[in-house]
Design a protein around this motif. Structure first.
Motif, PDB file in Angstrom:
ATOM      1  N   THR A 192     -18.204   3.115  51.546  1.00 30.78           N
ATOM      2  CA  THR A 192     -17.122   3.887  50.921  1.00 30.78           C
ATOM      3  C   THR A 192     -17.390   4.273  49.472  1.00 30.78           C
ATOM      4  O   THR A 192     -16.669   5.107  48.931  1.00 30.78           O
ATOM      5  CB  THR A 192     -15.800   3.098  50.988  1.00 30.78           C
ATOM      6  OG1 THR A 192     -15.966   1.820  50.342  1.00 30.78           O
ATOM      7  CG2 THR A 192     -15.373   2.881  52.436  1.00 30.78           C
ATOM      8  N   ASP A 193     -18.396   3.675  48.842  1.00 32.05           N
ATOM      9  CA  ASP A 193     -18.672   4.000  47.439  1.00 32.05           C
ATOM     10  C   ASP A 193     -19.780   5.035  47.360  1.00 32.05           C
ATOM     11  O   ASP A 193     -20.886   4.810  47.848  1.00 32.05           O
ATOM     12  CB  ASP A 193     -19.073   2.741  46.662  1.00 32.05           C
ATOM     13  CG  ASP A 193     -19.024   2.955  45.166  1.00 32.05           C
ATOM     14  OD1 ASP A 193     -19.854   3.727  44.649  1.00 32.05           O
ATOM     15  OD2 ASP A 193     -18.149   2.361  44.508  1.00 32.05           O
ATOM     16  N   PRO A 194     -19.531   6.185  46.741  1.00 27.72           N
ATOM     17  CA  PRO A 194     -20.545   7.250  46.677  1.00 27.72           C
ATOM     18  C   PRO A 194     -21.781   6.865  45.872  1.00 27.72           C
ATOM     19  O   PRO A 194     -22.855   7.437  46.082  1.00 27.72           O
ATOM     20  CB  PRO A 194     -19.799   8.419  46.015  1.00 27.72           C
ATOM     21  CG  PRO A 194     -18.626   7.805  45.321  1.00 27.72           C
ATOM     22  CD  PRO A 194     -18.257   6.598  46.110  1.00 27.72           C
TER      23      PRO A 194
ATOM     24  N   ARG B  96     -26.577 -10.440  41.575  1.00 26.34           N
ATOM     25  CA  ARG B  96     -27.806 -10.041  40.898  1.00 26.34           C
ATOM     26  C   ARG B  96     -27.994  -8.533  40.851  1.00 26.34           C
ATOM     27  O   ARG B  96     -29.016  -8.053  40.369  1.00 26.34           O
ATOM     28  CB  ARG B  96     -29.019 -10.678  41.598  1.00 26.34           C
ATOM     29  CG  ARG B  96     -29.032 -12.196  41.610  1.00 26.34           C
ATOM     30  CD  ARG B  96     -29.030 -12.779  40.211  1.00 26.34           C
ATOM     31  NE  ARG B  96     -30.162 -12.336  39.437  1.00 26.34           N
ATOM     32  CZ  ARG B  96     -31.332 -12.974  39.409  1.00 26.34           C
ATOM     33  NH1 ARG B  96     -31.493 -14.080  40.089  1.00 26.34           N
ATOM     34  NH2 ARG B  96     -32.333 -12.519  38.663  1.00 26.34           N
ATOM     35  N   ASN B  97     -27.022  -7.759  41.339  1.00 21.77           N
ATOM     36  CA  ASN B  97     -27.175  -6.308  41.400  1.00 21.77           C
ATOM     37  C   ASN B  97     -26.060  -5.646  40.596  1.00 21.77           C
ATOM     38  O   ASN B  97     -24.879  -5.751  40.947  1.00 21.77           O
ATOM     39  CB  ASN B  97     -27.134  -5.849  42.864  1.00 21.77           C
ATOM     40  CG  ASN B  97     -27.530  -4.402  43.025  1.00 21.77           C
ATOM     41  OD1 ASN B  97     -26.881  -3.518  42.484  1.00 21.77           O
ATOM     42  ND2 ASN B  97     -28.587  -4.156  43.773  1.00 21.77           N
ATOM     43  N   GLU B  98     -26.432  -4.969  39.524  1.00 23.98           N
ATOM     44  CA  GLU B  98     -25.439  -4.391  38.628  1.00 23.98           C
ATOM     45  C   GLU B  98     -24.634  -3.280  39.305  1.00 23.98           C
ATOM     46  O   GLU B  98     -23.422  -3.155  39.078  1.00 23.98           O
ATOM     47  CB  GLU B  98     -26.131  -3.837  37.366  1.00 23.98           C
ATOM     48  CG  GLU B  98     -26.735  -4.916  36.472  1.00 23.98           C
ATOM     49  CD  GLU B  98     -25.662  -5.862  35.934  1.00 23.98           C
ATOM     50  OE1 GLU B  98     -24.534  -5.411  35.708  1.00 23.98           O
ATOM     51  OE2 GLU B  98     -25.978  -7.050  35.739  1.00 23.98           O
ATOM     52  N   GLU B  99     -25.276  -2.464  40.136  1.00 28.67           N
ATOM     53  CA  GLU B  99     -24.551  -1.371  40.797  1.00 28.67           C
ATOM     54  C   GLU B  99     -23.506  -1.906  41.769  1.00 28.67           C
ATOM     55  O   GLU B  99     -22.397  -1.373  41.866  1.00 28.67           O
ATOM     56  CB  GLU B  99     -25.539  -0.454  41.527  1.00 28.67           C
ATOM     57  CG  GLU B  99     -26.384   0.386  40.587  1.00 28.67           C
ATOM     58  CD  GLU B  99     -27.327   1.301  41.341  1.00 28.67           C
ATOM     59  OE1 GLU B  99     -27.649   0.983  42.510  1.00 28.67           O
ATOM     60  OE2 GLU B  99     -27.743   2.322  40.777  1.00 28.67           O
ATOM     61  N   VAL B 100     -23.854  -2.958  42.493  1.00 27.46           N
ATOM     62  CA  VAL B 100     -22.890  -3.565  43.422  1.00 27.46           C
ATOM     63  C   VAL B 100     -21.737  -4.180  42.646  1.00 27.46           C
ATOM     64  O   VAL B 100     -20.563  -4.036  43.022  1.00 27.46           O
ATOM     65  CB  VAL B 100     -23.579  -4.618  44.315  1.00 27.46           C
ATOM     66  CG1 VAL B 100     -22.543  -5.383  45.136  1.00 27.46           C
ATOM     67  CG2 VAL B 100     -24.584  -3.958  45.243  1.00 27.46           C
TER      68      VAL B 100
ATOM     69  N   LEU C   1     -17.898  -3.076  42.978  1.00 23.56           N
ATOM     70  CA  LEU C   1     -16.899  -4.068  43.369  1.00 23.56           C
ATOM     71  C   LEU C   1     -15.773  -4.137  42.341  1.00 23.56           C
ATOM     72  O   LEU C   1     -14.587  -4.190  42.698  1.00 23.56           O
ATOM     73  CB  LEU C   1     -17.554  -5.438  43.531  1.00 23.56           C
ATOM     74  CG  LEU C   1     -16.671  -6.578  44.021  1.00 23.56           C
ATOM     75  CD1 LEU C   1     -16.075  -6.247  45.385  1.00 23.56           C
ATOM     76  CD2 LEU C   1     -17.470  -7.879  44.092  1.00 23.56           C
ATOM     77  N   LYS C   2     -16.124  -4.119  41.039  1.00 26.79           N
ATOM     78  CA  LYS C   2     -15.101  -4.151  39.997  1.00 26.79           C
ATOM     79  C   LYS C   2     -14.219  -2.909  40.058  1.00 26.79           C
ATOM     80  O   LYS C   2     -13.001  -2.982  39.878  1.00 26.79           O
ATOM     81  CB  LYS C   2     -15.771  -4.251  38.617  1.00 26.79           C
ATOM     82  CG  LYS C   2     -16.389  -5.609  38.326  1.00 26.79           C
ATOM     83  CD  LYS C   2     -17.087  -5.614  36.973  1.00 26.79           C
ATOM     84  CE  LYS C   2     -17.751  -6.948  36.694  1.00 26.79           C
ATOM     85  NZ  LYS C   2     -18.505  -6.953  35.406  1.00 26.79           N
ATOM     86  N   LYS C   3     -14.844  -1.760  40.327  1.00 27.84           N
ATOM     87  CA  LYS C   3     -14.072  -0.522  40.430  1.00 27.84           C
ATOM     88  C   LYS C   3     -13.099  -0.583  41.599  1.00 27.84           C
ATOM     89  O   LYS C   3     -11.943  -0.174  41.489  1.00 27.84           O
ATOM     90  CB  LYS C   3     -15.028   0.662  40.593  1.00 27.84           C
ATOM     91  CG  LYS C   3     -14.329   2.019  40.629  1.00 27.84           C
ATOM     92  CD  LYS C   3     -15.334   3.154  40.602  1.00 27.84           C
ATOM     93  CE  LYS C   3     -16.120   3.202  41.897  1.00 27.84           C
ATOM     94  NZ  LYS C   3     -17.025   4.401  41.944  1.00 27.84           N
TER      95      LYS C   3
END
Length: 315
Positions: free
Chosen positions: A51-53, A293-297, A301-303
């Motif tokens: 669901t996250d582009p 360990r993954n900044e994009e994830v 998740l925070k968004k």
């Protein structure tokens, strides 16, 4: 079914972890919690990626499929384990045992190859970024994923047919909590030399072969990272790869202990502990490893969490 004076068994008894009834309920609650965390964590990872582009790259395509395999992987083992912890006689039929072994082998082998495919993806993304969109196009990713499953199906079929062509005439007590290959080979009353050899050769081919792919890929990756001018870029790239490398070390290491040694099927002292690690614990911790360990994830998740918080309340 008779073989001379010997009777082929029609069911097996799973000895599980303990014969002490007072610890079975605490173990049931512990493994139930682990299973719920495994399903929710991996399902949450799949939903987040789909669901996250921002998370629509090949790396996350493979990661969502890893989460799917982990759900299937643990669902092959834990529900049966939970039922056995609540019953006095832990019996599994001959056919059900073969079925569980086949599905377990499919998902275990597929995950080995998928982790190697993820290492190759990181190699192309970091070392050959200009050709990455072409080399890891959607159809290429689908072909790699299909190849992982096809090899998994083949290896599982060879292992399962190799074990269940043997005679089992008693005893029928499996020294494990699921139908795994080594404890079943120990129960066979027929010559199992060929099945042992096939187990060792194929397991070595799967684990060591994929480990070589991973080592070569990460050898190039580390060399490329060290040549980067920006320390921020180095840190970000290494952080992304470190989670994948951690998952690989945990998974391949535990599989090697059980399967990739000629005398491994005779060493039962620590077999159950290691089996718990790679069948139950690793599927639960994989989402944690990749999210922490993954900044994009973490950003995705925070968004998602912030949207849920701010959109709560009366409409």
């Amino acid at each position: 079914m008779q073989e001379g004076n010997r009777t082929q068994v029609s069911e097996f008894v799973l000895l599980g972890f303990t014969d002490r009834s007072e610890v079975e309920i605490p173990l049931f609650l512990l493994f139930l919690l682990i299973y719920l965390l495994t399903v929710m964590g991996n399902l949450g990872m799949i939903v987040l990626i789909q669901t996250d582009p921002v998370l629509q790259s090949p790396m996350y395509f493979f990661l969502s499929n890893l989460s799917f395999i982990d759900i299937c992987y643990s669902s092959t083992i834990i529900p049966r384990l939970l039922c056995d912890l609540l019953t006095e006689r832990k019996v599994i039929s001959y056919n059900a045992c073969a079925t569980q072994m086949w599905f377990f082998s499919v998902y275990a082998t597929t995950e080995c190859y998928l982790l190697a495919a993820m290492a190759y993806d990181r190699f192309v993304a970091i070392c050959k970024p200009l050709i990455y969109p072409i080399s890891m196009a959607r159809n290429v990713c689908l072909q790699l994923l299909a190849g992982c499953y096809l090899v998994g199906l083949f290896i599982a079929t060879v292992h399962t047919s190799g074990v269940f062509r043997l005679s089992f005439c008693g005893p029928n007590e499996i020294s494990s909590f699921y139908c795994d290959i080594p404890p079943l080979l120990r129960l066979s009353c027929s010559d199992n030399y060929v099945s042992k050899a096939v187990l060792f050769v194929l397991s070595t081919f799967v684990v060591v072969g994929n480990a070589i792919i991973v080592l070569i890929s990460y050898g190039y990756i580390i060399s490329t990272i060290l040549r980067m001018q920006s320390s921020t870029g180095r840190q970000k790239t290494f952080s992304t790869c470190a989670s994948h490398l951690t998952a690989i070390v945990l998974y391949y290491g535990s599989l090697t202990f059980i399967y990739v040694q000629p005398g491994g099927i005779e060493a039962v002292e620590h077999e159950k502990i290691v089996s718990v690690f790679y069948t139950i614990v690793i599927p639960m911790v994989n989402p944690v490893i990749y999210s922490l360990r993954n900044e994009e994830v973490k950003r995705a998740l925070k968004k998602r969490l912030s949207k849920k918080i701010f959109h709560q309340g009366p409409q």
